[in-house]
Enzyme design. Sequence first.
Site, PDB file in Angstrom:
ATOM      1  N   CYS A 143     -21.256  -1.800  12.578  1.00 47.25           N
ATOM      2  CA  CYS A 143     -20.385  -2.485  13.377  1.00 47.25           C
ATOM      3  C   CYS A 143     -19.882  -3.783  12.648  1.00 47.25           C
ATOM      4  O   CYS A 143     -19.228  -3.667  11.260  1.00 47.25           O
ATOM      5  CB  CYS A 143     -20.910  -2.974  14.707  1.00 47.25           C
ATOM      6  SG  CYS A 143     -19.392  -3.027  15.805  1.00 47.25           S
ATOM      7  N   HIS A 169     -23.169   2.300  17.253  1.00 48.71           N
ATOM      8  CA  HIS A 169     -24.180   1.783  17.795  1.00 48.71           C
ATOM      9  C   HIS A 169     -24.672   2.830  18.955  1.00 48.71           C
ATOM     10  O   HIS A 169     -24.311   3.595  19.168  1.00 48.71           O
ATOM     11  CB  HIS A 169     -24.185   0.276  18.398  1.00 48.71           C
ATOM     12  CG  HIS A 169     -23.091   0.345  19.228  1.00 48.71           C
ATOM     13  ND1 HIS A 169     -21.759  -0.217  18.967  1.00 48.71           N
ATOM     14  CD2 HIS A 169     -23.349  -0.027  20.421  1.00 48.71           C
ATOM     15  CE1 HIS A 169     -20.997  -0.432  20.086  1.00 48.71           C
ATOM     16  NE2 HIS A 169     -21.773  -0.315  20.953  1.00 48.71           N
ATOM     17  N   ARG A 190      -8.215  -1.678  21.449  1.00 47.32           N
ATOM     18  CA  ARG A 190      -9.640  -1.560  20.771  1.00 47.32           C
ATOM     19  C   ARG A 190      -9.900  -0.309  20.653  1.00 47.32           C
ATOM     20  O   ARG A 190      -9.957   0.675  21.808  1.00 47.32           O
ATOM     21  CB  ARG A 190     -10.537  -2.462  21.811  1.00 47.32           C
ATOM     22  CG  ARG A 190     -10.945  -3.874  21.106  1.00 47.32           C
ATOM     23  CD  ARG A 190     -11.898  -4.464  22.020  1.00 47.32           C
ATOM     24  NE  ARG A 190     -13.247  -4.374  21.279  1.00 47.32           N
ATOM     25  CZ  ARG A 190     -13.528  -5.466  20.331  1.00 47.32           C
ATOM     26  NH1 ARG A 190     -12.593  -6.229  20.079  1.00 47.32           N
ATOM     27  NH2 ARG A 190     -14.841  -5.414  19.867  1.00 47.32           N
TER      28      ARG A 190
END
Lengths: 462, 250
Positions: free
Chosen positions: B96, B195, B133
Site C-alpha cells: 500500500c 492488505h 477511492r
Amino acid sequence: MRRIAAIAAAKAAAALSQRLRVGGGTALPGLLAEWIDPNIVPEMARRLGEGSVIVTGTNGKTTTARLLRGIVRAAGLRVVANRAGSNLMRGIAAALAESAGLGGDFAGARRLLGVFEVDEATLPQAVRALRPRVVLFTNLFRDQLDRYGEVEHVAAVWRDAVFALGRSATVVLNADDPSVAALAQAAPGQVLVYGVEDTSRGIDRLEHAADARWCSSCGGELAYATVFYGHLGHWSCPQCRAARPPSRVVATRVEPEAEGTRVAIAMPGAEVSVGLPLMGLYNAYNVLAAVAAAVALGIDAEATERGLSSFTAAFGRQERLTVGGRRVQVILAKNPAGLNEVLRTITADGQQKDVALFLNDDIADGRDVSWIWDVDFDLLAGKVRSLTVSGNRAWDMALRLKYAGLDSLPQVEERAAAALRRALRATPEDATLYVIPTYTAMLRVRALLARWARRPAFWQEG
Amino acid sequence: MEPNLRLAHLYPKLMNIYGDRGNILCLERRCRERGIGFEVTELGLGEKLKPKEYDLIFIGGAQDREQRRVAEDLVKVKGKALREAVDKGGTLLAVCGGYQLMGRYYRTAEGEELPGVGAFGLWTEHPGPAAKRFIGNVVVEWCGQTLVGFENHGGRTHLDEGVEPLGRVVSGFGNNGEDGGEGAVSRNAYGTYLHGALLPKNPRFADHLIETALRRRHKGLELTPLDDRVEGMAHAAAVRLTTRRGMISR
C-alpha cells in the site's frame, strides 16, 4: 405545506414499516421526509425549546446518549432522540418527524431537548442543521477506515465542524484522547473537558492498536505516563510541550464490581457516585462523558445521579438475556481498541469463559476485516472453555485466532443460527455465554436470542 | 547450520495500518513451525538500513501525514540502501503506502509531489480529493493461483514499460483501475496494494517470500509443507465473497 407533507409521509412510512416488521423503521421515513422537505431538520430543530445536544465519536455514542437522556429526563425535561445506530441525517429527520404533530409543532416544546447521536462523518451537516447547544466528543479511533477515510481526515472534519459552531455552543471534550482534546483550539465558545484521574486501571504501555500516538501540534511522538485503553491516557508531547489539559469533570475512582462498574465523578462543587450494570473502562468513559454533558447543560448533581441510576443497558451494548438456562451477554465489537478492552474485561477474573465471535463484513460492519489483526486475541489464551466463530468472515476470524496462542482452534460455523446453537450447547448451565458480534451480526444475534428467550426449547432443536 | 530469517521491518510505528502486523506474525510462524529461526529488526526514522544484515525487508501502509514523514526519511536516510538491495536481488515486500513510496514519486491529492525511493519503475498520482477511492475486496491471479486481499487507496499507480505487475486483477481495481495490473515486481522485490492482512490468507505467497529470501544464503533450500487447512478455507471464502459480490454493484 411541504413540511406537513414531509411529516405525514414520514409518519405513514414509519407506521407501515413497523406493521410489516421491516427493520426499526427509521431509514425510509427519514429519507422521505428529507426528500420532500430538505429543510425539515433545521426548521424543526429550531422549535426545540431547550435546543439540541450532539453526541459523536467512534466508540460509546449510543451508550453515552442513552445515559444522558436518562439524566435529562430526571432533570424534568422531555427528550427527542434518534434511535440507536440511526445516526445519519435521515435518522435525525425521522426522530423529529415522529415526535412532532402533523403541523410540525411539538407539544410542550418549551421543555423539549434534542439528544442526537451523530455519525463521525455526518457531524458537519448535523451541526449546520441543528445549531446545537452542546457538542460532546467521546473519542476517535481507527474504525471502518474503508467508510470514513483515515483517522486524520475525520479529525480535520471535526475541527472544521467545531470551528463553524456558534459562540454560545459548548464543546465537551475528552482530555485523555489527544486528537479530541486538540479540538479545544478550534472552539469559538466555551470548552468543558473531562478525563479519568484514577490511574489504578491503567496499563503501562501503548497497545498495538493505539492510533493517535503523534502530537497533533508538532507531529512528535507522544509520551504516556498512563495508558487506559487504545491511545487514551495521560499524555504529553516532549517536543512541543502540548499536554493533556486539566479536566473540570473528573473520574476520581473507577472500580470493577461483580457485574458492573462503580464510578465516582467530581464536578465543580459536587460529587456523584454510581454503580452501573456495565463492565469495562470504556463504559466508565461513557458515564463520565454523559455527566460532563449534563454539567454543560447546567443540570445539577442530584438529578444527574438519579438519572444514571435508572439506566438500562443500551441496544446491543452489554445487554443480558437468559436462553435455555444459560445467561447470554451480547457485546458489540467495532474496532481493535474497543475489542481489546472487551476481551480484557471478560477475562479479568481468570475463570474459563465461553465465547462466540461473529465477524461480518457488510457496510455497517466495515468492509475491511484486516482490523482483527490489530486485536490482541492472546488475551484469551488459557481463558476460554469454548470458542465459536461465525459470520460471513468466520474463516478470517478462525485464521486470526490460529495466531493467538490458544490451546485449540475454535469451532467454525458461518451460519449465525447454527453457530449460536452450538455455542449455547458448549456453555454449561448457569454459565454465561459472551457473544461478541460486529454490527450487522449483532442485529441477527439479537433477533435469534429474542425469539429463543420466548421459546426456551427452540435453540436446542436441529 | 540452522537457517534463520532476518527481517527488517521499516517504520513499524508509522506504517502499521490495516493489520500489517498480520504479515509479520505470519512470516514468523511459518518460519518457526519449520525450525527456521526468525529475527525482526525494527528500523524507524533516522535509522540506517544495512542491506547485508537482512534477508527480507518489509514496509507497510500508512495515513497521509505519516507517509510524508516516511517519504522524507526514505529519500534522505534509507533510499540508497534500498535501491542497492533491490538491484542485487534482495527480497522486499512493500504494501500500500510503502509500495507507492518505492516508486519514483507520489503526487498527493493536493498536488504535492513526494519523491520516492525509485526501487521500482513506477509512479503514483492521486487525481484529487474528489476522485473515487479504490476500496474493496480484491482477487488477483498470480502464477496460476489466486491472491486475495483488500485494497484502499486514492493514488493511481502506473508501471514503466517493461515492468511486470505482481498479478492480473480478477475482481477489484488494482494499480489504477484501468490496465488490469495489480502490484509490481522488480527482481525479488514485490509491491502490492493488497492488505487484509496479505500473507496469512495467501500462504503460498508468504512461503515464496521466505524461500526467495533464504535461498541467497542457503542455496537449494526447500520449505516443508505446513497444515494450511484454515488458511485454505479463509482464502476460499474470500474468493467466493469477492467474486460473488463482484456481480452486483456495491
